[in-house]
Enzyme design. Structure first.
Site, PDB file in Angstrom:
ATOM      1  N   ARG A  15      10.998  -5.275  10.496  1.00 55.00           N
ATOM      2  CA  ARG A  15       9.783  -6.375  10.894  1.00 55.00           C
ATOM      3  C   ARG A  15       9.531  -6.998   9.943  1.00 55.00           C
ATOM      4  NH1 ARG A  15       9.260  -1.020  13.701  1.00 55.00           N
ATOM      5  NH2 ARG A  15       8.322   0.422  11.783  1.00 55.00           N
ATOM      6  N   ARG A  38      19.892  -1.841   4.392  1.00 51.32           N
ATOM      7  CA  ARG A  38      20.354  -0.184   4.318  1.00 51.32           C
ATOM      8  C   ARG A  38      22.282  -0.157   4.456  1.00 51.32           C
ATOM      9  NH1 ARG A  38      18.453   4.131   6.271  1.00 51.32           N
ATOM     10  NH2 ARG A  38      16.607   2.678   7.735  1.00 51.32           N
ATOM     11  N   GLY A  79       6.339  -4.461  -1.641  1.00 52.31           N
ATOM     12  CA  GLY A  79       5.149  -4.485  -0.429  1.00 52.31           C
ATOM     13  C   GLY A  79       5.538  -2.685   0.213  1.00 52.31           C
ATOM     14  N   ALA A 106       2.053  -3.871  -3.747  1.00 52.59           N
ATOM     15  CA  ALA A 106       1.320  -4.483  -3.056  1.00 52.59           C
ATOM     16  C   ALA A 106       0.989  -4.036  -2.035  1.00 52.59           C
ATOM     17  CB  ALA A 106       1.481  -5.858  -2.789  1.00 52.59           C
ATOM     18  N   PRO A 107       0.200  -2.886  -2.236  1.00 52.86           N
ATOM     19  CA  PRO A 107       0.047  -2.016  -0.975  1.00 52.86           C
ATOM     20  C   PRO A 107      -0.957  -2.863   0.277  1.00 52.86           C
ATOM     21  CG  PRO A 107      -1.721  -1.253  -2.493  1.00 52.86           C
ATOM     22  CD  PRO A 107      -1.311  -2.120  -3.320  1.00 52.86           C
ATOM     23  N   HIS A 136      -2.259   1.367  13.268  1.00 51.40           N
ATOM     24  CA  HIS A 136      -1.057   0.787  12.635  1.00 51.40           C
ATOM     25  C   HIS A 136       0.111   0.821  14.263  1.00 51.40           C
ATOM     26  CE1 HIS A 136      -1.721   0.504   8.599  1.00 51.40           C
ATOM     27  NE2 HIS A 136      -0.998  -0.288   8.689  1.00 51.40           N
ATOM     28  N   HIS A 137       1.051   0.252  14.240  1.00 48.33           N
ATOM     29  CA  HIS A 137       2.374   0.480  15.395  1.00 48.33           C
ATOM     30  C   HIS A 137       2.863   1.983  15.612  1.00 48.33           C
ATOM     31  CE1 HIS A 137       5.230  -0.254  12.187  1.00 48.33           C
ATOM     32  NE2 HIS A 137       3.596  -0.953  11.686  1.00 48.33           N
ATOM     33  N   LYS A 140       5.978   3.276  12.397  1.00 46.11           N
ATOM     34  CA  LYS A 140       5.351   3.305  11.089  1.00 46.11           C
ATOM     35  C   LYS A 140       5.987   4.957  10.611  1.00 46.11           C
ATOM     36  CE  LYS A 140       1.265   2.804   7.373  1.00 46.11           C
ATOM     37  NZ  LYS A 140       2.438   2.160   6.717  1.00 46.11           N
ATOM     38  N   GLY A 146      -0.465   3.204   3.135  1.00 45.69           N
ATOM     39  CA  GLY A 146      -0.646   3.031   1.859  1.00 45.69           C
ATOM     40  C   GLY A 146      -2.088   2.112   1.667  1.00 45.69           C
ATOM     41  N   THR A 147      -2.941   1.036   2.624  1.00 43.31           N
ATOM     42  CA  THR A 147      -3.865   0.604   2.326  1.00 43.31           C
ATOM     43  C   THR A 147      -4.291   1.704   1.825  1.00 43.31           C
ATOM     44  OG1 THR A 147      -2.820  -1.796   3.391  1.00 43.31           O
ATOM     45  CG2 THR A 147      -4.979  -1.662   3.144  1.00 43.31           C
TER      46      THR A 147
HETATM   47  N1  LIG Z   1       2.401  -4.258   1.950  1.00 46.62           N
HETATM   48  C1  LIG Z   1       2.075  -4.859   2.946  1.00 46.62           C
HETATM   49  O1  LIG Z   1       1.137  -5.637   3.075  1.00 46.62           O
HETATM   50  C2  LIG Z   1       2.767  -4.292   4.027  1.00 46.62           C
HETATM   51  C3  LIG Z   1       3.909  -3.216   4.066  1.00 46.62           C
HETATM   52  N2  LIG Z   1       4.687  -2.854   5.066  1.00 46.62           N
HETATM   53  C4  LIG Z   1       5.498  -1.318   4.434  1.00 46.62           C
HETATM   54  O2  LIG Z   1       6.351  -2.580   4.111  1.00 46.62           O
HETATM   55  C5  LIG Z   1       7.349  -0.763   4.476  1.00 46.62           C
HETATM   56  C6  LIG Z   1       8.572  -1.839   5.904  1.00 46.62           C
HETATM   57  O3  LIG Z   1       7.936  -2.174   7.197  1.00 46.62           O
HETATM   58  P1  LIG Z   1       8.913  -2.556   8.469  1.00 46.62           P
HETATM   59  O4  LIG Z   1       8.865  -3.883   7.783  1.00 46.62           O
HETATM   60  O5  LIG Z   1       6.946  -2.520   9.271  1.00 46.62           O
HETATM   61  O6  LIG Z   1       9.975  -1.211   8.613  1.00 46.62           O
HETATM   62  P2  LIG Z   1      10.915  -1.593   8.771  1.00 46.62           P
HETATM   63  O7  LIG Z   1      11.427  -0.032   9.222  1.00 46.62           O
HETATM   64  O8  LIG Z   1      10.958  -2.391   9.970  1.00 46.62           O
HETATM   65  O9  LIG Z   1      11.946  -2.077   8.061  1.00 46.62           O
HETATM   66  C7  LIG Z   1      12.393  -1.884   7.048  1.00 46.62           C
HETATM   67  C8  LIG Z   1      13.826  -2.101   6.417  1.00 46.62           C
HETATM   68  O10 LIG Z   1      14.573  -1.457   5.512  1.00 46.62           O
HETATM   69  C9  LIG Z   1      15.641  -1.383   5.508  1.00 46.62           C
HETATM   70  N3  LIG Z   1      16.324  -0.732   4.200  1.00 46.62           N
HETATM   71  C10 LIG Z   1      15.929   0.881   4.099  1.00 46.62           C
HETATM   72  N4  LIG Z   1      16.845   1.848   3.261  1.00 46.62           N
HETATM   73  C11 LIG Z   1      17.425   0.192   2.389  1.00 46.62           C
HETATM   74  C12 LIG Z   1      17.773   0.159   1.338  1.00 46.62           C
HETATM   75  N5  LIG Z   1      17.506   1.623   0.234  1.00 46.62           N
HETATM   76  N6  LIG Z   1      18.532  -1.221   1.032  1.00 46.62           N
HETATM   77  C13 LIG Z   1      17.995  -1.753   1.583  1.00 46.62           C
HETATM   78  N7  LIG Z   1      16.772  -1.941   3.318  1.00 46.62           N
HETATM   79  C14 LIG Z   1      17.008  -1.353   3.568  1.00 46.62           C
HETATM   80  C15 LIG Z   1      15.711  -0.489   7.033  1.00 46.62           C
HETATM   81  O11 LIG Z   1      17.143  -0.620   7.650  1.00 46.62           O
HETATM   82  C16 LIG Z   1      14.438  -1.776   7.858  1.00 46.62           C
HETATM   83  O12 LIG Z   1      15.610  -2.718   8.475  1.00 46.62           O
HETATM   84  C17 LIG Z   1       7.146  -0.575   4.608  1.00 46.62           C
HETATM   85  O13 LIG Z   1       6.160   0.720   3.829  1.00 46.62           O
HETATM   86  C18 LIG Z   1       5.447  -0.753   5.141  1.00 46.62           C
HETATM   87  O14 LIG Z   1       4.699   0.485   5.203  1.00 46.62           O
HETATM   88  C19 LIG Z   1       4.513  -3.795   6.071  1.00 46.62           C
HETATM   89  C20 LIG Z   1       3.888  -4.069   6.126  1.00 46.62           C
HETATM   90  C21 LIG Z   1       2.744  -4.769   5.441  1.00 46.62           C
HETATM   91  O1  LIG Z   2       3.738  -0.724   7.801  1.00 48.30           O
HETATM   92  C1  LIG Z   2       3.095  -0.815   7.997  1.00 48.30           C
HETATM   93  O2  LIG Z   2       3.254  -1.308   8.818  1.00 48.30           O
HETATM   94  C2  LIG Z   2       1.734  -2.106   7.011  1.00 48.30           C
HETATM   95  N1  LIG Z   2       2.283  -0.992   5.725  1.00 48.30           N
HETATM   96  C3  LIG Z   2       1.364  -1.255   4.791  1.00 48.30           C
HETATM   97  C4  LIG Z   2       0.442   0.201   4.455  1.00 48.30           C
HETATM   98  O3  LIG Z   2       0.994   1.025   4.670  1.00 48.30           O
HETATM   99  O4  LIG Z   2      -0.804  -0.056   4.740  1.00 48.30           O
HETATM  100  C5  LIG Z   2       0.181  -2.239   4.964  1.00 48.30           C
HETATM  101  C6  LIG Z   2       0.061  -2.600   6.385  1.00 48.30           C
HETATM  102  O5  LIG Z   2      -1.578  -1.355   6.902  1.00 48.30           O
HETATM  103  C7  LIG Z   2       0.859  -2.588   6.968  1.00 48.30           C
END
Ligand SMILES: NC(=O)C1=CN([C@@H]2O[C@H](COP(=O)(O)OP(=O)(O)OC[C@H]3O[C@@H](n4cnc5c(N)ncnc54)[C@H](O)[C@@H]3O)[C@@H](O)[C@H]2O)C=CC1
Ligand SMILES: O=C(O)C1=N[C@H](C(=O)O)C[C@H](O)C1
EC number: 1.17.1.8
Length: 252
Positions: A15, A38, A79, A106-107, A136-137, A140, A146-147
Site C-alpha cells: 500500500r 518480498r 517507515g 520515521a514513525p 487504522h485500516h 494493519k 508505531g505513531t
Molecule cells: N511511517 C509512516 O508514515 C507509515 C508507515 N507505515 C508502515 O509501513 C509498513 C508497510 O505498510 P503497508 O504498505 O500498509 O503494508 P503492505 O502489507 O501493504 O505492504 C508491505 C509490502 O512489503 C512487502 N515485503 C514484505 N517483506 C519484504 C521484504 N523482506 N523485502 C521487500 N518487500 C517485502 C510485502 O510483500 C508488501 O508488498 C508497515 O509497518 C506500516 O505500519 C504505513 C503507513 C505510513
Molecule cells: O500501517 C499503517 O497504515 C500506518 N503505520 C504507521 C504507524 O504504525 O504509526 C504510520 C501510520 O499510522 C500508518
C-alpha cells in the site's frame, strides 16, 4: 551522493511502497533505480547503484533489509514499524561500522502527524489525564501503531521531566484490554475499521477542560511529502535519526 539521489523502494508492491514508487518517479530531483518486494534479492540494490533505500515492508523484514543497506553504505529512509529500544541499539551498532551512512526511522511521514507529536510534547505537562486513541485500516499488522507508541513515549518523557504524577484512574476491575495497552504509563487504544486509513487522537483532560489533538491521513499520498523530504535530507545526516521532526526545523 549524486546530485540526483538514486533511490530504491523496498515493499514496492504494498500500500505504501506502491505510492512511494509513484512519488519518487514523479520527483524531478531523484531517480528510481530499483523497486523490490518480498522474495526479490537485496543484491539488486547494489547492482542498481542505489544510494538511498526506502523501507516500507513489515516489522519482520525491516532489520534484515537495514543491515544489508548499512553494510553497503546505502542510506535508508524507514517507515516500517515495530521499533523497540533493542532494535534501535542494534541499528546504532551497525552504523558505528559505517559512520558516513544515514538512517532515518520515521514513525509517521505525515506532516500533520509529526506536528501532533510536537504539540503533544508541549501540552503533556499541563493536564492531569492523557490517553491516546489510534484508528487504522483492518489490514494493519501491528497494534498499537508505531505513531501511537512514539507519541505515548514523547508524552511520558515530557511528564516525567515536569514531575507530573500518574494520571488518575480509579479502575479496580476491568475486562482484559478495556483500558487499552499501557505504553510508558499512557493508555493507548487501537481501533481497526474498514474505511479508515490512519488516524490518531491525543486526549488531554483536566478539571472542566478537555484538549484534543487529532490527525487524519485520508489517503497514502498524505505520507509522500514526508518520504521525499527524508530522501532529500538523509544523505547529509549520518547516523541514526528517529522522527521526521528532525528534518522539519520545528525549534523546541
Ligand atoms: N511511517 C509512516 O508514515 C507509515 C508507515 N507505515 C508502515 O509501513 C509498513 C508497510 O505498510 P503497508 O504498505 O500498509 O503494508 P503492505 O502489507 O501493504 O505492504 C508491505 C509490502 O512489503 C512487502 N515485503 C514484505 N517483506 C519484504 C521484504 N523482506 N523485502 C521487500 N518487500 C517485502 C510485502 O510483500 C508488501 O508488498 C508497515 O509497518 C506500516 O505500519 C504505513 C503507513 C505510513
Ligand atoms: O500501517 C499503517 O497504515 C500506518 N503505520 C504507521 C504507524 O504504525 O504509526 C504510520 C501510520 O499510522 C500508518
Amino acid at each position: 551522493m549524486s546530485s540526483k539521489p538514486r533511490v530504491a523502494v523496498l515493499g514496492a508492491r504494498g500500500r505504501m511502497g506502491s505510492e512511494a514508487v509513484k512519488a519518487v518517479t514523479a520527483a524531478e530531483d531523484m531517480e528510481l533505480v530499483a523497486a523490490l518486494d518480498r522474495d526479490e534479492k537485496r543484491e539488486t540494490l547494489t547492482e542498481a547503484g542505489a544510494e538511498v533505500a526506502v523501507d516500507l515492508t513489515h516489522p519482520d523484514a525491516v532489520m534484515g533489509n537495514l543491515e544489508f543497506c548499512v553494510r553497503n553504505g546505502i542510506h535508508a529512509v524507514v517507515g516500517t514499524t515495530g521499533w523497540t529500544d533493542e532494535r534501535l541499539a542494534t541499528v546504532r551498532g551497525w552504523l558505528a561500522g559505517s559512520p558516513a551512512t544515514g538512517v532515518l526511522i520515521a514513525p509517521n511521514f505525515g506532516i500533520g502527524a509529526v506536528l501532533t507529536m510536537h504539540f503533544a510534547r508541549q501540552a503533556a505537562r499541563f493536564f492531569e489525564s492523557v490517553e491516546i486513541v489510534e484508528l487504522h485500516h483492518p489490514g494493519k499488522a501491528d497494534a498499537p501503531s508505531g505513531t501511537a507508541v512514539r507519541t505515548a513515549r514523547i508524552i511520558a518523557e515530557a511528564r516525567r521531566a515536569a514531575g507530573c504524577p500518574p494520571a488518575p484512574d480509579a479502575t479496580t476491575t476491568a475486562l482484559d484490554g478495556a483500558r487499552g495497552a499501557e505504553v510508558d504509563g499512557v493508555p493507548v487504544h487501537a481501533v481497526r475499521l474498514r474505511g479508515l486509513v490512519a488516524h490518531q487522537e491525543v486526549l488531554f483532560g483536566d478539571e472542566g477542560e478537555i484538549f484534543t489533538l487529532r490527525h487524519d491521513s485520508m489517503n497514502r499520498g498524505s505520507f509522500m511529502p514526508g518520504v521525499l523530504l527524508g530522501i532529500r535530507r538523509i544523505g547529509q545526516t549520518p547516523g541514526l535519526t528517529v522522527g521526521l521532526e528532525h528534518f522539519m526545523d520545528l525549534g523546541s
